[in-house]
Design a protein around this motif. Structure first.
Motif, PDB file in Angstrom:
ATOM      1  N   ARG A 334      31.181  -1.325 -67.071  1.00  0.00           N
ATOM      2  CA  ARG A 334      31.315  -1.380 -65.608  1.00  0.00           C
ATOM      3  C   ARG A 334      31.278   0.006 -64.989  1.00  0.00           C
ATOM      4  NH1 ARG A 334      35.624  -3.923 -65.603  1.00  0.00           N
ATOM      5  NH2 ARG A 334      37.118  -2.353 -64.933  1.00  0.00           N
ATOM      6  N   LEU A 335      31.971   0.934 -65.636  1.00  0.00           N
ATOM      7  CA  LEU A 335      31.938   2.320 -65.139  1.00  0.00           C
ATOM      8  C   LEU A 335      30.539   2.908 -65.219  1.00  0.00           C
ATOM      9  CD1 LEU A 335      35.221   3.684 -66.767  1.00  0.00           C
ATOM     10  CD2 LEU A 335      34.810   3.306 -64.341  1.00  0.00           C
ATOM     11  N   GLN A 337      27.750   1.204 -64.912  1.00  0.00           N
ATOM     12  CA  GLN A 337      26.990   0.647 -63.798  1.00  0.00           C
ATOM     13  C   GLN A 337      27.331   1.354 -62.498  1.00  0.00           C
ATOM     14  OE1 GLN A 337      27.818  -3.527 -63.770  1.00  0.00           O
ATOM     15  NE2 GLN A 337      26.690  -3.956 -65.688  1.00  0.00           N
ATOM     16  N   ASP A 338      28.652   1.588 -62.272  1.00  0.00           N
ATOM     17  CA  ASP A 338      29.050   2.322 -61.059  1.00  0.00           C
ATOM     18  C   ASP A 338      28.431   3.709 -61.036  1.00  0.00           C
ATOM     19  OD1 ASP A 338      30.558   0.153 -60.288  1.00  0.00           O
ATOM     20  OD2 ASP A 338      32.400   0.905 -61.226  1.00  0.00           O
ATOM     21  N   MET A 339      28.462   4.365 -62.196  1.00  0.00           N
ATOM     22  CA  MET A 339      27.889   5.707 -62.270  1.00  0.00           C
ATOM     23  C   MET A 339      26.392   5.690 -62.002  1.00  0.00           C
ATOM     24  SD  MET A 339      30.108   8.059 -62.843  1.00  0.00           S
ATOM     25  CE  MET A 339      29.045   9.324 -63.494  1.00  0.00           C
ATOM     26  N   GLU A 341      24.756   3.472 -60.194  1.00  0.00           N
ATOM     27  CA  GLU A 341      24.545   3.243 -58.757  1.00  0.00           C
ATOM     28  C   GLU A 341      24.823   4.502 -57.947  1.00  0.00           C
ATOM     29  OE1 GLU A 341      27.095   0.030 -57.820  1.00  0.00           O
ATOM     30  OE2 GLU A 341      25.862  -1.510 -58.795  1.00  0.00           O
ATOM     31  N   MET A 342      25.898   5.193 -58.280  1.00  0.00           N
ATOM     32  CA  MET A 342      26.228   6.428 -57.560  1.00  0.00           C
ATOM     33  C   MET A 342      25.157   7.490 -57.755  1.00  0.00           C
ATOM     34  SD  MET A 342      30.278   6.552 -58.463  1.00  0.00           S
ATOM     35  CE  MET A 342      30.517   8.176 -57.775  1.00  0.00           C
ATOM     36  N   HIS A 528      37.046   9.783 -56.530  1.00  0.00           N
ATOM     37  CA  HIS A 528      36.727   8.537 -57.242  1.00  0.00           C
ATOM     38  C   HIS A 528      36.697   8.777 -58.751  1.00  0.00           C
ATOM     39  CE1 HIS A 528      35.114   4.524 -57.743  1.00  0.00           C
ATOM     40  NE2 HIS A 528      34.120   5.029 -58.460  1.00  0.00           N
ATOM     41  N   CYS A 529      36.118   9.941 -59.143  1.00  0.00           N
ATOM     42  CA  CYS A 529      36.060  10.266 -60.574  1.00  0.00           C
ATOM     43  C   CYS A 529      37.464  10.467 -61.143  1.00  0.00           C
ATOM     44  CB  CYS A 529      35.225  11.519 -60.784  1.00  0.00           C
ATOM     45  SG  CYS A 529      33.472  11.279 -60.462  1.00  0.00           S
ATOM     46  N   GLN A 532      38.896   7.189 -61.667  1.00  0.00           N
ATOM     47  CA  GLN A 532      38.348   6.616 -62.899  1.00  0.00           C
ATOM     48  C   GLN A 532      38.959   7.270 -64.128  1.00  0.00           C
ATOM     49  OE1 GLN A 532      36.292   4.035 -63.048  1.00  0.00           O
ATOM     50  NE2 GLN A 532      36.352   3.831 -60.821  1.00  0.00           N
TER      51      GLN A 532
END
Length: 674
Positions: A334-335, A337-339, A341-342, A528-529, A532
Motif C-alpha cells: 500500500r505504501l 502504491q501511495d509512493m 502515485e505521489m 506525510h513521510c 509513514q
C-alpha cells in the motif's frame, strides 16, 4: 608447583640467564594461596625479558599445575610473545590466558594465530588494549587461527585498531568456527562494511551467542540486526544445551537403573539361596524401587509433554509471525502504491514547471535576440561613422601631401629660375651694355611671373587651409553627433538592460514563489513521510525479525524530500532488497522449522527408546515376577517337605519316646528276677 620452579631455575642456569625474582616470588605466592588461587599464575605488570619468556614457554609446554596465566601490562616484545606462544602451542592443561595491554602487533599477531591453530586446551583468551589490527596481513593470519581453533569459547579483542578489512577477515574465518560463544570487539573502527560482514557471518554461524560491538561507528540498523541474530543464536544454544543435558541425564539415569537392576537381581538370587527372610526384605525393596522408577518415568513423561507444549507454542508463534509478515507486506505494498502515485503527481508538476520555464526562457531569448539586433544596428552605424572619419582623414592626408608637393615644385622652380638667371648673367656678360635693358625687362617680367605664381599658390594654400578647417569642423561635428548617438544608444542599452533586469527579477520572484509553493508541498510530503515512518516504526516494534528492512525503508522515506529525481530507482532497489531479505527470513524460518522438525524427530526417537526401555523393563519385571512366583512355589514345596519331614521326625520321635518309655518301664521288673 615445586617442579615448575625447579625446571624454571634449571633452564635459566642452562641458558646462562639471570633468574628474575618476580617470577620466583609469584610462584611462592601461588603455593601459599588456598583454593583455586593455586591454579592461577599472575605475572601482570612484571618486566619480563624475552629470554625469560622463552624459558617460561619451554616450562609451560609440559606444565600441568596452572589453569590460568596472566601476562597483563607486561609490554612484551615480539621475541617474548613468540617464546610464550611456542609454549602454549604444546600446552594441554591451561584454560585461560590474559595478554592485555602488551602492544602486540606485526609478527607477534601471526605467532598468536599459529598458536591458536594448534592449541586444543584454551577456553578464554583476553587480548584487550593491543594493536592486532594495525597490519591487515598479520591480522588475516590471526583470524585464520581463530577460525581453525576447536576449543576457544571466549575471545576479547577490545581496543585493537581493527578496521573494516580486519573485521571482514575475522567474519570470514568465524563462518567455519563452531566453538566460539563470546566475542568482544568494542572500541575498534569496524564501520559499515565490517558490520555488514559480521551480519553476513551470523547467517552461517549459529554458535556465537554473545557479541559486543559498541564504539565501532556501525549504523544502528545493522547493530539491531546483529543483536537479533545473536539473541536467536543464544536461544538456540540454550535449547541445544538443555536438550544435551537432558539426554545425558536420561542416559546416565537409564544406565544407573540398569546397574541397580542387575545388582538387585544378583542380591535377590543370593538372598533367595540364603534365607527366606532376606528374600522378603529384598522383595519389598524391589517393589519400592519399582515405584520410584515409575515415578521417575512419569516425571520424564511430564517433561517431554512440556517440551511438546513448548514446541506447539513455538509453532503458534511462527504462524503469528507469518501472519504479521503478511500484514507487513500488505502495508508495504500500500505504501508503494501511495509512493508511486505521489511520484507520478510530482513528476507531472515538475514537467509542467519545466514547460513553463522553457516558455519563459524562449521569451527571454527572443527579447535578448531583439536587443542584440538593435545593438548590431547601432554598431553598424558607429562603424559607418568611423569609416567616414577615416575617409576624411585620408583626404586630409592627401591635401597635406599636395601642399608639400606644391611647395617642393615651387622650390624646384625657384632653383631652376636661379640657374637660368645665372646662365643669363654669364651669357650676357659680354654684351652687358647691349642687353642690360633687355635683362632688366626679363628680370622684371620673371619676378612678376614669380609674384603672380606665388600669389596664385598662396591663394590656393589659403583655399586649401579653409577647406581643411571646414573638414575639421565637419569632423568635429560628426564626432559630436557620433558621441550623441553613442550616448543615446548607451542610454537605450542601459534602459533596456534595466527593463530586462526588472523583468528577470519579476520572473525570479515568480519562480521563487513557485519554489516556495513547491517547498511547502515538499514539507507536506515530508510530514506525510514522517507519518509513514512512524507507522513503519510501530510495525517494527511488533515484528523484531523484520527490523532491518523497516529501518532501511524508514530512512528512504526520510530522504524522499532530498532526492526526488532518484526516488523511483532507489525505491525499486530497496523493494528488491526487502524482498530478498524477506526471502532470507523465510529461508531462516524454514531452517528453524527444519531444526524444530529434527528436534521433534529426536524427541520422538527418545520417546520410542524410552517406550522400548519401559517395555524391556516391564518384560524384565514380569520375568522376575515369574521367577519370584516359581521361587515362591519352590519355597512352598520346600516348606511342605520340611513340614512333612518335621511331622515324620515328630512321629519318629514320638515312637522313639514311646519305645524308650516302654523300655524304661520294663527295666525295674527285670531286676528282682535276677
Amino acid at each position: 608447583m615445586e617442579e615448575f620452579r625447579q625446571t624454571y631455575v634449571h633452564l635459566c642456569k642452562d641458558h646462562h640467564l639471570e633468574i628474575q625474582d618476580c617470577v620466583i616470588d609469584k610462584l611462592k605466592c601461588a603455593e601459599k594461596t588456598p583454593g583455586k588461587g593455586k591454579t592461577i599464575l599472575d605475572l601482570s605488570t612484571m618486566g619480563l625479558s624475552p629470554q625469560t619468556c622463552s624459558v617460561l614457554g619451554k616450562v609451560l609446554a609440559t606444565d600441568r599445575n596452572f589453569l590460568e596465566y596472566k601476562f597483563a601490562d607486561c609490554m612484551l616484545s615480539e621475541d617474548a610473545v613468540k617464546g610464550l606462544a611456542q609454549g602454549f602451542t604444546h600446552n594441554t592443561y591451561c584454560r585461560k590466558l590474559d595478554l592485555k595491554g602488551n602492544n602486540i602487533r606485526g609478527t607477534s599477531v601471526e605467532t598468536l594465530g599459529k598458536m591458536l591453530r594448534h592449541n586444543n586446551s584454551l577456553y578464554s583468551l583476553c587480548l584487550e588494549w593491543n594493536a592486532l589490527g594495525m597490519l591487515d596481513n598479520s591480522f588475516a593470519v590471526f583470524s585464520d587461527g581463530v577460525g581453525s581453533n576447536t576449543c576457544l569459547k571466549a575471545l576479547d579483542l577490545r581496543n585493537n585498531q581493527i578496521n573494516h578489512d580486519g573485521a571482514a577477515e575475522l567474519a570470514a574465518s568465524l563462518k567455519r568456527n563452531t566453538t566460539l560463544r563470546a566475542l568482544d570487539l568494542r572500541w575498534n573502527n569496524i564501520g559499515l562494511i565490517g558490520g555488514r560482514a559480521i551480519l553476513e557471518m551470523l547467517r552461517s554461524n549459529k554458535t556465537l551467542s554473545r557479541l559486543e560491538l559498541a564504539g565501532n561507528n556501525i549504523p544502528s540498523d545493522i547493530l539491531k540486526a546483529i543483536e537479533t541474530s545473536v539473541s536467536n543464536n543464544a536461544d538456540r544454544q540454550l535449547i541445544v544445551d538443555d536438550f544435551q543435558k537432558r539426554t545425558t541425564t536420561l542416559s546416565k539415569h537409564v544406565q544407573h537403573l540398569d546397574k541397580e537392576k542387575s545388582l538387585q537381581l544378583n542380591e535377590l538370587m543370593n538372598t533367595i539361596d540364603k534365607q527366606e527372610n532376606i528374600m522378603k526384605s529384598t522383595k519389598r525393596v524391589s517393589a519400592h524401587q519399582v515405584g520410584n522408577l515409575q515415578n521417575a518415568l512419569e516425571d520424564r513423561k511430564k517433561s517431554f509433554n512440556a517440551l511438546a507444549a513448548k514446541l506447539a507454542m513455538t509453532e503458534s508463534e511462527l504462524t503469528l509471525a507469518e501472519q504479521k509478515n503478511h500484514d507487513c507486506n500488505s502495508i508495504i505494498n500500500r505504501l508503494k502504491q501511495d509512493m508511486s502515485e505521489m511520484t507520478a503527481s510530482h513528476h507531472a508538476d515538475l514537467r509542467h514547471e519545466k514547460e513553463d520555464r522553457a516558455n519563459e526562457e524562449m521569451k527571454l531569448l527572443k527579447e535578448l535576440s531583439e536587443s542584440n539586433d538593435r545593438n548590431i544596428q547601432l554598431q553598424t552605424k558607429v562603424e559607418d561613422l568611423d569609416r567616414k572619419l577615416k575617409q576624411n582623414q585620408e583626404q586630409l592626408y592627401e591635401y597635406k601631401e599636395q601642399i608639400t608637393h606644391l611647395q617642393a615644385e615651387l622650390t624646384m622652380k625657384g632653383s631652376h629660375y636661379d640657374e637660368r638667371i645665372q646662365q643669363e648673367k654669364t651669357r650676357q656678360k659680354d654684351a652687358l651694355h647691349d642687353l642690360e635693358t633687355y635683362k632688366q625687362k626679363e628680370i622684371n617680367r620673371i619676378r612678376q611671373e614669380a609674384d603672380d605664381t606665388e600669389k596664385t599658390l598662396r591663394d590656393r594654400l589659403q583655399k586649401m587651409e579653409t577647406h581643411r578647417l571646414e573638414l575639421e569642423e565637419e569632423i568635429s561635428r560628426l564626432k559630436a553627433t557620433n558621441m550623441n548617438d553613442k550616448m543615446m544608444n548607451e542610454e537605450q542599452l542601459i534602459s533596456s538592460k534595466q527593463r530586462i533586469k526588472a523583468e528577470e527579477e519579476q520572473r525570479h520572484m515568480q519562480l521563487e514563489e513557485k519554489i516556495r509553493v513547491l517547498q511547502i508541498s515538499k514539507d507536506e510530503l515530508q510530514t506525510h513521510c514522517t507519518q509513514q515512518a512512524a507507522l513503519v516504526s510501530e510495525l517494527q516494534r511488533k515484528n523484531s525479525n523484520l527490523q532491518l528492512e523497516h529501518e532501511t525503508y524508514k530512512r528512504q522515506l526520510e530522504e524522499l524530500g532530498q532526492d526526488l529525481a532518484e526516488k523511483s530507482s532507489i525505491t525499486m532497489s530497496e523493494v528488491s532488497k526487502v524482498r530478498h531479505e524477506q526471502k532470507e527470513m523465510e529461508m531462516k524460518l524454514d531452517s528453524e522449522r527444519k531444526i524444530q522438525a529434527e528436534l521433534r524427530e529426536k524427541l520422538s526417537h527418545t520417546d520410542q527408546q524410552l517406550s522400548e526401555q519401559l517395555l524391556k523393563y516391564r518384560t524384565m519385571i514380569e520375568e522376575k515376577d515369574r521367577e519370584l512366583v516359581i521361587l515362591s512355589e519352590k519355597l512352598r514345596s520346600r516348606d511342605l517337605e520340611i513340614t512333612r519331614a518335621r511331622e515324620e521326625e515328630s512321629q519318629r520321635a514320638h515312637l522313639l519316646q514311646s519305645a524308650i518309655m516302654n523300655y524304661v518301664s520294663k527295666t525295674p521288673f527285670s531286676s528282682p528276677s535276677k
